[in-house]
Design a protein around this motif. Structure first.
Motif, PDB file in Angstrom:
ATOM      1  N   GLU A  13      -3.072   7.126  -5.720  1.00 33.25           N
ATOM      2  CA  GLU A  13      -3.038   5.906  -4.913  1.00 33.25           C
ATOM      3  C   GLU A  13      -1.981   4.937  -5.429  1.00 33.25           C
ATOM      4  O   GLU A  13      -1.286   4.290  -4.642  1.00 33.25           O
ATOM      5  CB  GLU A  13      -4.417   5.265  -4.868  1.00 33.25           C
ATOM      6  CG  GLU A  13      -5.393   6.097  -4.049  1.00 33.25           C
ATOM      7  CD  GLU A  13      -6.833   5.607  -4.118  1.00 33.25           C
ATOM      8  OE1 GLU A  13      -7.085   4.560  -4.763  1.00 33.25           O
ATOM      9  OE2 GLU A  13      -7.690   6.271  -3.517  1.00 33.25           O
ATOM     10  N   ALA A  14      -1.811   4.845  -6.730  1.00 33.29           N
ATOM     11  CA  ALA A  14      -0.771   3.976  -7.300  1.00 33.29           C
ATOM     12  C   ALA A  14       0.613   4.491  -6.904  1.00 33.29           C
ATOM     13  O   ALA A  14       1.501   3.697  -6.565  1.00 33.29           O
ATOM     14  CB  ALA A  14      -0.908   3.914  -8.818  1.00 33.29           C
ATOM     15  N   ALA A  15       0.796   5.807  -6.931  1.00 34.33           N
ATOM     16  CA  ALA A  15       2.079   6.382  -6.526  1.00 34.33           C
ATOM     17  C   ALA A  15       2.343   6.126  -5.042  1.00 34.33           C
ATOM     18  O   ALA A  15       3.479   5.855  -4.648  1.00 34.33           O
ATOM     19  CB  ALA A  15       2.095   7.879  -6.823  1.00 34.33           C
ATOM     20  N   LEU A  16       1.294   6.183  -4.213  1.00 30.51           N
ATOM     21  CA  LEU A  16       1.454   5.870  -2.789  1.00 30.51           C
ATOM     22  C   LEU A  16       1.906   4.421  -2.613  1.00 30.51           C
ATOM     23  O   LEU A  16       2.814   4.146  -1.821  1.00 30.51           O
ATOM     24  CB  LEU A  16       0.145   6.077  -2.025  1.00 30.51           C
ATOM     25  CG  LEU A  16      -0.242   7.496  -1.647  1.00 30.51           C
ATOM     26  CD1 LEU A  16      -1.545   7.493  -0.857  1.00 30.51           C
ATOM     27  CD2 LEU A  16       0.842   8.190  -0.861  1.00 30.51           C
ATOM     28  N   LEU A  17       1.271   3.520  -3.322  1.00 28.74           N
ATOM     29  CA  LEU A  17       1.652   2.103  -3.221  1.00 28.74           C
ATOM     30  C   LEU A  17       3.100   1.886  -3.644  1.00 28.74           C
ATOM     31  O   LEU A  17       3.826   1.116  -3.034  1.00 28.74           O
ATOM     32  CB  LEU A  17       0.716   1.240  -4.063  1.00 28.74           C
ATOM     33  CG  LEU A  17      -0.674   1.016  -3.492  1.00 28.74           C
ATOM     34  CD1 LEU A  17      -1.542   0.244  -4.487  1.00 28.74           C
ATOM     35  CD2 LEU A  17      -0.601   0.269  -2.168  1.00 28.74           C
ATOM     36  N   GLU A  18       3.508   2.572  -4.692  1.00 24.44           N
ATOM     37  CA  GLU A  18       4.877   2.435  -5.191  1.00 24.44           C
ATOM     38  C   GLU A  18       5.898   2.948  -4.167  1.00 24.44           C
ATOM     39  O   GLU A  18       7.003   2.428  -4.065  1.00 24.44           O
ATOM     40  CB  GLU A  18       5.014   3.217  -6.500  1.00 24.44           C
ATOM     41  CG  GLU A  18       6.343   3.059  -7.169  1.00 24.44           C
ATOM     42  CD  GLU A  18       6.383   3.843  -8.466  1.00 24.44           C
ATOM     43  OE1 GLU A  18       7.301   4.666  -8.624  1.00 24.44           O
ATOM     44  OE2 GLU A  18       5.495   3.640  -9.317  1.00 24.44           O
ATOM     45  N   THR A  19       5.524   3.947  -3.389  1.00 21.48           N
ATOM     46  CA  THR A  19       6.429   4.561  -2.421  1.00 21.48           C
ATOM     47  C   THR A  19       6.420   3.838  -1.078  1.00 21.48           C
ATOM     48  O   THR A  19       7.301   4.052  -0.257  1.00 21.48           O
ATOM     49  CB  THR A  19       6.024   6.046  -2.219  1.00 21.48           C
ATOM     50  OG1 THR A  19       5.910   6.658  -3.499  1.00 21.48           O
ATOM     51  CG2 THR A  19       7.049   6.808  -1.423  1.00 21.48           C
ATOM     52  N   THR A  20       5.468   2.959  -0.845  1.00 19.04           N
ATOM     53  CA  THR A  20       5.314   2.301   0.452  1.00 19.04           C
ATOM     54  C   THR A  20       6.566   1.561   0.921  1.00 19.04           C
ATOM     55  O   THR A  20       6.945   1.699   2.091  1.00 19.04           O
ATOM     56  CB  THR A  20       4.086   1.370   0.431  1.00 19.04           C
ATOM     57  OG1 THR A  20       2.926   2.154   0.138  1.00 19.04           O
ATOM     58  CG2 THR A  20       3.891   0.670   1.759  1.00 19.04           C
ATOM     59  N   PRO A  21       7.265   0.781   0.085  1.00 16.80           N
ATOM     60  CA  PRO A  21       8.478   0.106   0.589  1.00 16.80           C
ATOM     61  C   PRO A  21       9.527   1.088   1.108  1.00 16.80           C
ATOM     62  O   PRO A  21      10.167   0.839   2.130  1.00 16.80           O
ATOM     63  CB  PRO A  21       8.989  -0.666  -0.627  1.00 16.80           C
ATOM     64  CG  PRO A  21       7.778  -0.875  -1.474  1.00 16.80           C
ATOM     65  CD  PRO A  21       6.931   0.358  -1.271  1.00 16.80           C
ATOM     66  N   PHE A  22       9.699   2.210   0.408  1.00 15.67           N
ATOM     67  CA  PHE A  22      10.646   3.220   0.893  1.00 15.67           C
ATOM     68  C   PHE A  22      10.197   3.780   2.238  1.00 15.67           C
ATOM     69  O   PHE A  22      11.004   3.935   3.152  1.00 15.67           O
ATOM     70  CB  PHE A  22      10.792   4.365  -0.120  1.00 15.67           C
ATOM     71  CG  PHE A  22      11.476   5.557   0.474  1.00 15.67           C
ATOM     72  CD1 PHE A  22      12.835   5.544   0.712  1.00 15.67           C
ATOM     73  CD2 PHE A  22      10.752   6.686   0.836  1.00 15.67           C
ATOM     74  CE1 PHE A  22      13.470   6.632   1.289  1.00 15.67           C
ATOM     75  CE2 PHE A  22      11.365   7.776   1.403  1.00 15.67           C
ATOM     76  CZ  PHE A  22      12.733   7.751   1.636  1.00 15.67           C
ATOM     77  N   ASN A  60       7.737  16.204  -5.760  1.00 12.78           N
ATOM     78  CA  ASN A  60       8.236  14.895  -5.364  1.00 12.78           C
ATOM     79  C   ASN A  60       7.367  14.300  -4.254  1.00 12.78           C
ATOM     80  O   ASN A  60       7.394  14.749  -3.114  1.00 12.78           O
ATOM     81  CB  ASN A  60       9.685  15.026  -4.892  1.00 12.78           C
ATOM     82  CG  ASN A  60      10.349  13.684  -4.696  1.00 12.78           C
ATOM     83  OD1 ASN A  60       9.709  12.694  -4.349  1.00 12.78           O
ATOM     84  ND2 ASN A  60      11.645  13.661  -4.909  1.00 12.78           N
ATOM     85  N   LEU A  61       6.592  13.277  -4.589  1.00 11.28           N
ATOM     86  CA  LEU A  61       5.713  12.621  -3.624  1.00 11.28           C
ATOM     87  C   LEU A  61       6.522  11.983  -2.498  1.00 11.28           C
ATOM     88  O   LEU A  61       6.139  12.048  -1.332  1.00 11.28           O
ATOM     89  CB  LEU A  61       4.849  11.559  -4.312  1.00 11.28           C
ATOM     90  CG  LEU A  61       3.907  10.772  -3.395  1.00 11.28           C
ATOM     91  CD1 LEU A  61       2.851  11.694  -2.784  1.00 11.28           C
ATOM     92  CD2 LEU A  61       3.244   9.640  -4.161  1.00 11.28           C
ATOM     93  N   ARG A  62       7.648  11.390  -2.830  1.00 11.82           N
ATOM     94  CA  ARG A  62       8.490  10.744  -1.814  1.00 11.82           C
ATOM     95  C   ARG A  62       8.960  11.763  -0.772  1.00 11.82           C
ATOM     96  O   ARG A  62       8.970  11.470   0.423  1.00 11.82           O
ATOM     97  CB  ARG A  62       9.677  10.074  -2.492  1.00 11.82           C
ATOM     98  CG  ARG A  62      10.468   9.177  -1.592  1.00 11.82           C
ATOM     99  CD  ARG A  62      11.572   8.499  -2.346  1.00 11.82           C
ATOM    100  NE  ARG A  62      11.046   7.361  -3.059  1.00 11.82           N
ATOM    101  CZ  ARG A  62      11.772   6.355  -3.501  1.00 11.82           C
ATOM    102  NH1 ARG A  62      13.068   6.345  -3.314  1.00 11.82           N
ATOM    103  NH2 ARG A  62      11.223   5.349  -4.138  1.00 11.82           N
TER     104      ARG A  62
END
Length: 196
Positions: A13-22, A60-62
């Motif tokens: 979930e933290a990784a999802l939040l970090e990727t949200t702006p992209f 790579n989550l992104r």
């Protein structure tokens, strides 16, 4: 539920939040409409949360999220094709530089130039340039060879340079033959089902 399971969930979930702006920025480059882009980014995050078991830790989550977002966008575009053309006048600014008014004008020029590129070139350039994805990851997302992605990015960069610095307008893509368009739609649909 064990502490390890909670930690894995929290990390995801933290990784999802970090990727949200992209994701939001990538959605805007595809949609050209802020509201539609927000909806698309939210749908992507919901889909990612419900399908988190399909994500391979260590990959790579992104790139995974970009694939989901792209497939949802093109699925929606196919549905919209039957409703009528997209209203280009509804396009909103996607690049903002609040601290420097001169930079805002330059970013607006870049946004306009990006909008002049063919979709496949703009998409490849955004994913590689702004998204930081590798050519291989973008090739997997787009369902094409790595060489095709490299060519699309190179041509997109050349066209942007020509538009921004030489005042040249981007070439208009020729209309695909009806059979080719049907085959392209079929291929996208098949790729979309396998990625979703």
């Amino acid at each position: 539920m064990s502490q390890n399971t909670h930690r894995v969930r929290d990390d995801f979930e933290a990784a999802l939040l970090e990727t949200t702006p992209f994701l939001r920025a990538f959605a805007r480059t595809l949609c050209h409409d802020a509201d539609q882009a927000e909806d698309l980014a939210q749908e992507t995050l919901v889909k990612a949360l419900t399908c988190r078991h399909q994500f391979q830790p260590g990959t790579n989550l992104r790139a995974w999220l970009s694939t989901i977002l792209r497939n949802r966008f093109y699925s929606g575009q196919r549905r919209l094709r039957w409703r009528g053309e997209y209203d280009a006048e509804a396009m909103e600014r996607t690049l903002v530089a609040p601290d420097d008014p001169a930079m805002t004008c330059e970013l607006e020029d870049v946004r306009r130039a990006l909008a002049m590129l063919p979709d496949f070139q703009r998409e490849a350039l955004i994913l590689v340039g702004a998204g930081g994805l590798s050519y291989e990851e973008v090739a997997n997302i787009a369902g094409c060879p790595v060489g095709t992605v490299k060519s699309r990015v190179r041509r997109a960069r050349d066209e942007l340079t020509a538009i921004l610095f030489e005042g040249r307008t981007a070439p208009q893509p020729s209309a695909p033959a009806p059979l080719a368009a049907i085959v392209d739609d079929f291929d996208r649909l098949r790729r979309g089902r396998s990625a979703a």
